[in-house]
Design a protein around this motif. Structure first.
Motif, PDB file in Angstrom:
ATOM      1  N   LEU A  97       0.817  -1.213   0.000  1.00 21.10           N
ATOM      2  CA  LEU A  97       0.000   0.000   0.000  1.00 21.10           C
ATOM      3  C   LEU A  97       0.852   1.266   0.000  1.00 21.10           C
ATOM      4  O   LEU A  97       0.633   2.186  -0.811  1.00 21.10           O
ATOM      5  N   LEU A  98       1.831   1.335   0.882  1.00 15.15           N
ATOM      6  CA  LEU A  98       2.632   2.551   0.973  1.00 15.15           C
ATOM      7  C   LEU A  98       3.452   2.783  -0.286  1.00 15.15           C
ATOM      8  O   LEU A  98       3.671   3.928  -0.687  1.00 15.15           O
ATOM      9  N   ASP A  99       3.922   1.718  -0.917  1.00 13.63           N
ATOM     10  CA  ASP A  99       4.682   1.877  -2.146  1.00 13.63           C
ATOM     11  C   ASP A  99       3.831   2.537  -3.227  1.00 13.63           C
ATOM     12  O   ASP A  99       4.301   3.414  -3.965  1.00 13.63           O
TER      13      ASP A  99
ATOM     14  N   ALA B 238       3.174   6.264  -2.078  1.00  8.77           N
ATOM     15  CA  ALA B 238       4.362   7.107  -2.127  1.00  8.77           C
ATOM     16  C   ALA B 238       4.763   7.460  -3.542  1.00  8.77           C
ATOM     17  O   ALA B 238       5.491   8.438  -3.762  1.00  8.77           O
ATOM     18  N   ALA B 239       4.314   6.687  -4.509  1.00  8.98           N
ATOM     19  CA  ALA B 239       4.669   6.969  -5.901  1.00  8.98           C
ATOM     20  C   ALA B 239       3.926   8.182  -6.450  1.00  8.98           C
ATOM     21  O   ALA B 239       4.318   8.739  -7.470  1.00  8.98           O
TER      22      ALA B 239
ATOM     23  N   PRO C 277      16.959  12.746  -2.535  1.00  5.93           N
ATOM     24  CA  PRO C 277      16.341  13.119  -3.815  1.00  5.93           C
ATOM     25  C   PRO C 277      15.882  11.925  -4.643  1.00  5.93           C
ATOM     26  O   PRO C 277      14.984  12.068  -5.482  1.00  5.93           O
ATOM     27  N   ASP C 278      16.477  10.761  -4.420  1.00  8.07           N
ATOM     28  CA  ASP C 278      16.106   9.576  -5.200  1.00  8.07           C
ATOM     29  C   ASP C 278      15.058   8.714  -4.502  1.00  8.07           C
ATOM     30  O   ASP C 278      14.689   7.655  -5.030  1.00  8.07           O
TER      31      ASP C 278
ATOM     32  N   PHE D 111       7.392  11.189   1.562  1.00  4.58           N
ATOM     33  CA  PHE D 111       5.991  10.854   1.812  1.00  4.58           C
ATOM     34  C   PHE D 111       5.809  10.321   3.224  1.00  4.58           C
ATOM     35  O   PHE D 111       4.859  10.702   3.937  1.00  4.58           O
ATOM     36  N   ILE D 112       6.715   9.435   3.643  1.00  2.00           N
ATOM     37  CA  ILE D 112       6.624   8.854   4.983  1.00  2.00           C
ATOM     38  C   ILE D 112       6.756   9.949   6.048  1.00  2.00           C
ATOM     39  O   ILE D 112       6.029   9.964   7.044  1.00  2.00           O
ATOM     40  N   ALA D 113       7.695  10.885   5.877  1.00  2.00           N
ATOM     41  CA  ALA D 113       7.888  11.955   6.858  1.00  2.00           C
ATOM     42  C   ALA D 113       6.619  12.774   7.026  1.00  2.00           C
ATOM     43  O   ALA D 113       6.197  13.085   8.154  1.00  2.00           O
ATOM     44  N   VAL D 114       5.976  13.129   5.907  1.00  2.00           N
ATOM     45  CA  VAL D 114       4.734  13.903   5.984  1.00  2.00           C
ATOM     46  C   VAL D 114       3.610  13.063   6.575  1.00  2.00           C
ATOM     47  O   VAL D 114       2.789  13.557   7.364  1.00  2.00           O
TER      48      VAL D 114
END
Length: 578
Positions: A80-82, A85-86, A208-209, A215-218
């Motif tokens: 789900l997170l992958d 996050a994309a 940057p990559d 996304f995780i931090a937010v």
């Protein structure tokens, strides 16, 4: 240059599986709850009340993590997170929803009414600044009663010639700016947006990559109840979060213009409301520059912050002198030293045992008000940040230094949602959590970790946040009802018997121009010699323990023995009991 792209992604010990770390988290949180229920914290009954309220959130968080861990072992939600996050647009959508939720909660949860006197002061000062003044002149007839009209946190200007809070003006100035544009209620929600956007920008600069790390931090920050609910209030803590993360965003650009911008933001940060918080955040980064032998840049920041600290420290003295230029120069200085610094240091008089107890309660409240995944990933990421790289160590140190200073100097936070003295470094905690995410996604059990973080974040937003919001609304409701009762008293004055009502002084709220009717005074701050004069000022009503009990104030349980001041008041003034 900062080596941002080489932050650690090395593998941790395989012994620390998701299930085991999750169990350590649960046991630690339950231990905090148990120890917090046993400690004695003397006169700080509010801290105990908050723990009693938050224990249900803590227990729900533990149940949530048990369920999430069980589902993760079955592979539920592994990708789900992958997928999330994309998306390039999802972080912007999360930011917008957080801002709108905070704005809505300002009205739906708090009724746009400050709860604590810290919040009252922020709005009071904002209205003074919006009127084009640095302090509002007090009519001579009311100067003998100025301490009763504003009983807490006011700068003691000689002769009561004017009034303004003893807090530094940055947060209130921001609120005044919003008041003159889109509305004061948008200020804290907008600052939350700045904090989230800056956290995302910092993470993108660091990795940057790896868009997923940003996304995780937010996600970790934006789904934490403390970030959302505090942004519904006038507290300066949301401004600290925004300023700190914006400063770090500019600092990491590592260009002359960006460093100049960071220093300008730093000047605001020092003067937000307490001069100590922002310098604690930036100190590890300046030390990092010295260790990297970037002496000129470090000297630029040290000189800039030295000037800012000196200027802001003298600001209350200058302000007090400006209002009473005929007063001796020692008067405002003495007022500053006695009424501000001495009060802040006074918490130490309660001893190490009380300080320890309050620290445990603060940590328990932090556990109740953060996304459980943020706490879990911060615990995993802290050793990584400590072991590798100057920049990750500085980010971690900004959290630890602030927490240590708050524990030693300000163990009692009073009101607040979560541990508000940690609020300015929540973005740093989220970045440390993102460091852990980078490490964990290099492991074979990546899918299990992804499920845990996704499930904990979803549960934090859909279960823990509503429960914490309900607790905040229930706590605020009696205060709103009391203010409505007072404002509808139909008298010229209302006197609040603060000795009989816990935090009754918080109800003494008046407009800067004192044109409000009724005027609200704190009974214990009225000079006894001025009581006869007060009784001649018009009709009077009294808000005491009886009214507080009816409205459900904390600690209210019916009439209390009357204080000598109340006896004197009753003997000289004819007043109606609310």
């Amino acid at each position: 240059m900062f080596n941002a792209s080489t932050l650690p992604v090395s593998k941790t010990s395989r012994a620390w599986t998701p299930g085991r770390i999750s169990w350590v988290w649960r046991i630690s949180v339950l231990a905090l709850l148990f120890i917090g229920a046993q400690v004695e914290v003397g006169p700080f009954q509010l801290a105990v009340y908050y723990l009693i309220q938050d224990r249900w959130t803590i227990l729900l968080a533990v149940v949530l993590m048990m369920g999430v861990a069980a589902l993760a072992q079955r592979g539920c939600g592994a990708g789900l997170l992958d997928r999330l996050a994309a998306s390039e647009r999802l972080p912007l959508l999360m930011l917008a929803l957080a801002v709108l939720a905070a704005f809505a909660g300002t009205h739906l949860i708090f009724g746009a009414t400050p709860v604590s006197y810290d919040e009252v002061q922020a709005d009071f000062d904002a209205r003074v600044f919006a009127a084009g003044k640095l302090a509002y002149p007090v009519p001579e007839a009311w100067r003998p009663f100025i301490a009763a009209l504003g009983p807490l946190f006011f700068l003691r200007i000689p002769d009561g010639a004017a009034w303004i809070s003893a807090y530094w003006p940055g947060n209130a100035a921001l609120r005044a700016l919003f008041d003159s544009t889109i509305g004061m209620a948008w200020c804290s929600p907008a600052l939350l947006g700045v904090g989230l956007a800056s956290t995302y920008g910092v993470a993108r600069k660091l990795w940057p990559d790896r868009r997923d790390a940003a996304f995780i931090a937010v996600l970790l920050l934006g789904t934490s109840s403390q970030a959302l609910v505090t942004a519904m209030t006038p507290y300066a803590m949301t401004a600290h979060l925004a300023v700190n993360m914006l400063w770090l965003r500019l600092f990491l650009q590592d260009r002359p213009l960006a460093h100049a911008g960071a220093m300008a933001v730093g000047v605001l940060g020092v003067g937000l409301h307490q001069v100590v918080f922002h310098p604690l955040f930036v100190a590890p980064f300046i030390l990092m520059l010295l260790c990297q032998k970037r002496v000129r840049l470090a000297a630029f920041y040290m000189a800039g912050y030295g000037v800012a600290l000196a200027a802001w420290s003298l600001y209350p003295v200058w302000l007090a002198w400006l209002q009473t230029p005929g007063a001796g120069p020692s008067d405002p200085i003495r007022a500053l030293l006695v009424d501000r610094w001495a009060d802040g240091a006074g918490q130490g008089r309660f001893g190490h045992g009380v300080a320890f107890g309050l620290t445990v309660l603060n940590l328990a409240r932090l556990a109740a008000w953060l996304n459980p995944a943020l706490i879990l990933l911060f615990a995993v990421g802290a050793p990584l940040a400590l072991a590798k790289g100057a920049l990750p160590r500085a980010i971690l140190a900004s959290v630890l230094l602030t927490a240590a200073a708050a524990t030693l100097a300000l163990p009692y936070q009073g009101h607040g949602w979560g541990w508000r003295y940690s609020h300015g470094v929540l973005g740093s905690m989220a970045l440390v959590g993102a460091m852990a995410w980078l490490n964990l996604t290099e492991r074979p059990d990546r899918g299990e970790w992804s499920s845990i973080v996704a499930g904990a974040s979803l549960g934090s937003l859909l279960l823990l946040f509503p429960l914490n919001a309900l607790h905040a609304a229930r706590f605020a409701a009696p205060i709103r009802d009391a203010l409505a009762l007072i404002q509808g008293a139909g008298t010229d004055l209302v006197v609040v018997d603060g000795d009989a009502v816990s935090f009754g002084e918080d109800l003494a709220r008046n407009r800067p121009d004192l044109r409000n009717t009724p005027k609200i005074l704190s009974l214990e701050k009225i000079p006894p010699a001025a009581l006869p004069e007060l009784c001649r000022r018009g009709s009077i009503a009294v808000f005491d323990a009886g009214a507080a009990t009816r409205l459900g104030f904390i600690g209210a349980n019916g009439p209390e023995p009357r204080s000598p001041m109340r006896e004197a008041f009753d003997a000289q003034c004819k007043a109606r009991i609310l």
